[in-house]
Design an enzyme around this catalytic site. Structure first.
Site, PDB file in Angstrom:
ATOM      1  N   HIS A 210       9.209   8.325   5.151  1.00 38.04           N
ATOM      2  CA  HIS A 210       7.933   7.597   5.189  1.00 38.04           C
ATOM      3  C   HIS A 210       7.818   6.637   6.372  1.00 38.04           C
ATOM      4  CE1 HIS A 210      10.440   4.435   3.443  1.00 38.04           C
ATOM      5  NE2 HIS A 210       9.510   3.570   3.835  1.00 38.04           N
TER       6      HIS A 210
HETATM    7  C1  UD1 Z   1       6.426  -0.488   2.848  1.00 34.83           C
HETATM    8  C2  UD1 Z   1       7.431  -1.392   3.565  1.00 34.83           C
HETATM    9  C3  UD1 Z   1       8.698  -0.602   3.853  1.00 34.83           C
HETATM   10  C4  UD1 Z   1       9.239   0.079   2.621  1.00 34.83           C
HETATM   11  C5  UD1 Z   1       8.146   0.921   1.985  1.00 34.83           C
HETATM   12  C6  UD1 Z   1       8.636   1.588   0.716  1.00 34.83           C
HETATM   13  C7  UD1 Z   1       6.466  -3.125   5.057  1.00 34.83           C
HETATM   14  C8  UD1 Z   1       6.280  -3.519   6.457  1.00 34.83           C
HETATM   15  N1  UD1 Z   1       6.904  -1.867   4.849  1.00 34.83           N
HETATM   16  O1  UD1 Z   1       6.047   0.524   3.786  1.00 34.83           O
HETATM   17  O2  UD1 Z   1       9.667  -1.504   4.335  1.00 34.83           O
HETATM   18  O3  UD1 Z   1      10.322   0.913   2.978  1.00 34.83           O
HETATM   19  O4  UD1 Z   1       7.027   0.068   1.692  1.00 34.83           O
HETATM   20  O5  UD1 Z   1       7.649   2.301   0.082  1.00 34.83           O
HETATM   21  O6  UD1 Z   1       6.222  -3.920   4.176  1.00 34.83           O
HETATM   22  N2  UD1 Z   1      -0.285   3.273  -0.147  1.00 34.83           N
HETATM   23  C9  UD1 Z   1      -0.855   3.890  -1.228  1.00 34.83           C
HETATM   24  N3  UD1 Z   1      -0.526   3.459  -2.466  1.00 34.83           N
HETATM   25  C10 UD1 Z   1       0.360   2.447  -2.665  1.00 34.83           C
HETATM   26  C11 UD1 Z   1       0.944   1.850  -1.536  1.00 34.83           C
HETATM   27  C12 UD1 Z   1       0.628   2.272  -0.277  1.00 34.83           C
HETATM   28  O7  UD1 Z   1      -1.664   4.795  -1.095  1.00 34.83           O
HETATM   29  O8  UD1 Z   1       0.636   2.105  -3.826  1.00 34.83           O
HETATM   30  C13 UD1 Z   1      -0.642   3.717   1.220  1.00 34.83           C
HETATM   31  C14 UD1 Z   1      -1.350   2.595   1.978  1.00 34.83           C
HETATM   32  O9  UD1 Z   1      -2.724   2.647   1.816  1.00 34.83           O
HETATM   33  C15 UD1 Z   1      -0.937   2.847   3.388  1.00 34.83           C
HETATM   34  C16 UD1 Z   1       0.413   3.530   3.251  1.00 34.83           C
HETATM   35  O10 UD1 Z   1       0.547   3.957   1.926  1.00 34.83           O
HETATM   36  O11 UD1 Z   1      -1.808   3.736   4.011  1.00 34.83           O
HETATM   37  C17 UD1 Z   1       1.524   2.595   3.644  1.00 34.83           C
HETATM   38  O12 UD1 Z   1       1.630   1.456   2.752  1.00 34.83           O
HETATM   39  P1  UD1 Z   1       2.208   0.050   3.251  1.00 34.83           P
HETATM   40  O13 UD1 Z   1       2.433  -0.828   2.092  1.00 34.83           O
HETATM   41  O14 UD1 Z   1       1.367  -0.462   4.339  1.00 34.83           O
HETATM   42  O15 UD1 Z   1       3.599   0.364   3.906  1.00 34.83           O
HETATM   43  P2  UD1 Z   1       4.735   1.414   3.555  1.00 34.83           P
HETATM   44  O16 UD1 Z   1       4.729   2.473   4.590  1.00 34.83           O
HETATM   45  O17 UD1 Z   1       4.688   1.822   2.121  1.00 34.83           O
END
Ligand code: UD1
Length: 369
Positions: A210
């Site tokens: 991811h």
């Molecule tokens: C975050 C953490 C990362 C961790 C990862 C584990 C930071 C900088 N990064 O990255 O260290 O390894 O979580 O999962 O804090 N999204 C959903 N549903 C959710 C959560 C996220 O659809 O419940 C989507 C968001 O809209 C976004 C993408 O996933 O487009 C990324 O989510 P985000 O929380 O920004 O960062 P991660 O890549 O999950």
């Protein structure tokens, strides 16, 4: 210490945080002096990225949910700081515990410290040396301002000393994630038998990817996909797909490319189901932080698709190895042949970290009154 309980905020924002606050919540709940309060920033909000973990880990519903949701780093961090500051002004805790390295970790540490609230960082001192990773910035910022730094390994102690943190702020407590595993081991082992229907225990690999560097560009995602499809010819693979990765696959129209009879693309799993899957795996391919540690604990070969790791002890003592897209296939084939020999569990990765953290916090609470 006064008769009133010490109110301790346990801050969690994203999936990898929940298995770190849960053992501590259980430990503090058993202490007569402490009142743990769960603060969920809402960075992760889907049921299978959040609520399922609360259920699996025996955590109560969050006492406070800041409902921050998705956004750019600036938006997510800024919204979290504003909301957490407001909470702390309304109902100030006695201590704030932040864990890991996500945006919630740094945002809440900054907001709390500026209100002069004491902050402890659990999983302090980890450094990849790669400042292009948002998590590395979060680690550096949090460790620079936290009052108490609980580390998992000697390399973390060293990093903090090198950055000038005073010795008396650094306490090695071990790896709390493994407390979560040990607490749930009976359920995980019971679930392992049916975790990968139709596949034999020890006869499949598990994949998680991811990180932006691996999934956000079309070329890189295609290159990684092609290697996985090639490897799936040797070993069936189960791939629980993170929402970021799912969105990239859809955005680039790569659904067909990921479709192979031996590559099972599934939804993100809850904690027990995921660990049950890993327990039965012959090999794990990942770019996660925590999974590097869990596979070392379980003695399962792990290939980490990154240039660096903030968890070098999983390489020097454990089962982990860094790979690139170019070397993944040959390293995976070698791991299938050789297994994970000579690995050991690092000191204090023993399922008792939460007790040590609670003891440490109690000592510091006494010093602060
Ligand atoms: C975050 C953490 C990362 C961790 C990862 C584990 C930071 C900088 N990064 O990255 O260290 O390894 O979580 O999962 O804090 N999204 C959903 N549903 C959710 C959560 C996220 O659809 O419940 C989507 C968001 O809209 C976004 C993408 O996933 O487009 C990324 O989510 P985000 O929380 O920004 O960062 P991660 O890549 O999950």
């Amino acid at each position: 210490m006064s008769d009133s309980k010490t109110v301790v905020h346990l801050v969690a924002g994203a999936r990898p945080n929940f298995m770190k606050i849960a053992p501590l919540w259980h430990s503090l709940t058993a202490c007569s002096w402490a009142e743990p309060v769960v603060v969920h920033t809402g960075q992760h909000y889907d049921t299978n990225m959040s609520a399922t973990f609360f259920d699996d880990l025996g955590l109560p519903a969050p006492d406070h949910n800041l409902e921050i949701g998705s956004g750019t780093h600036g938006e997510q961090t800024g919204r979290t700081m504003i909301a957490y500051e407001a909470l702390c002004l309304r109902q100030p805790p006695d201590w704030v515990v932040v864990v890991g390295d996500v945006n919630a970790t740094a945002a809440c540490a900054i907001a709390a410290r500026k209100l002069c609230l004491p902050v402890a960082h659990l999983e302090a001192g980890l450094r990849s040396g790669d400042r292009s990773m948002p998590e590395e910035i979060n680690r550096i910022v949090t460790d620079a301002i936290a009052d108490l730094l609980w580390t998992p390994s000697p390399d973390a102690d060293e990093n903090l000393r090198r950055e000038g943190r005073p010795d008396q702020t650094i306490e090695r407590v071990g790896n709390i994630m493994l407390d979560a595993y040990e607490r749930l081991r009976p359920r995980i082992e019971a679930a392992a038998k049916s975790a990968a229907p139709g596949l034999q225990q020890g006869g499949f690999g598990v994949v998680t990817l991811h990180r932006p560097v691996n999934v956000d560009s079309k070329e890189q995602l295609i290159a990684n996909c092609d290697v996985l499809v090639a490897l799936a010819g040797d070993l069936p693979l189960v791939f629980p797909v993170h929402p970021r990765t799912r969105a990239a696959i859809d955005r680039f129209g790569l659904q067909d490319r990921f479709s192979h009879p031996n590559l099972r693309v599934v939804e993100p799993l809850g904690y027990v189901d995921f660990m049950a899957l890993v327990t039965g795996a012959r090999l794990v391919i990942t770019d996660s932080g925590g999974i590097q540690e869990e596979t070392t604990y379980l003695g399962i070969p792990c290939l980490t698709l990154r240039d660096s790791t903030e968890r070098p002890i999983t390489i020097t003592e454990g089962t982990n190895e860094l790979v690139t897209t170019g070397t993944l296939l040959s390293k995976a084939r070698a791991a299938l042949k050789d297994g994970a020999s000579g690995a050991r569990r690092p000191d204090l990765w023993d399922g008792r970290t939460a007790e040590r953290v609670a003891d440490s916090l109690r000592r510091h609470v006494c010093q602060h009154v």
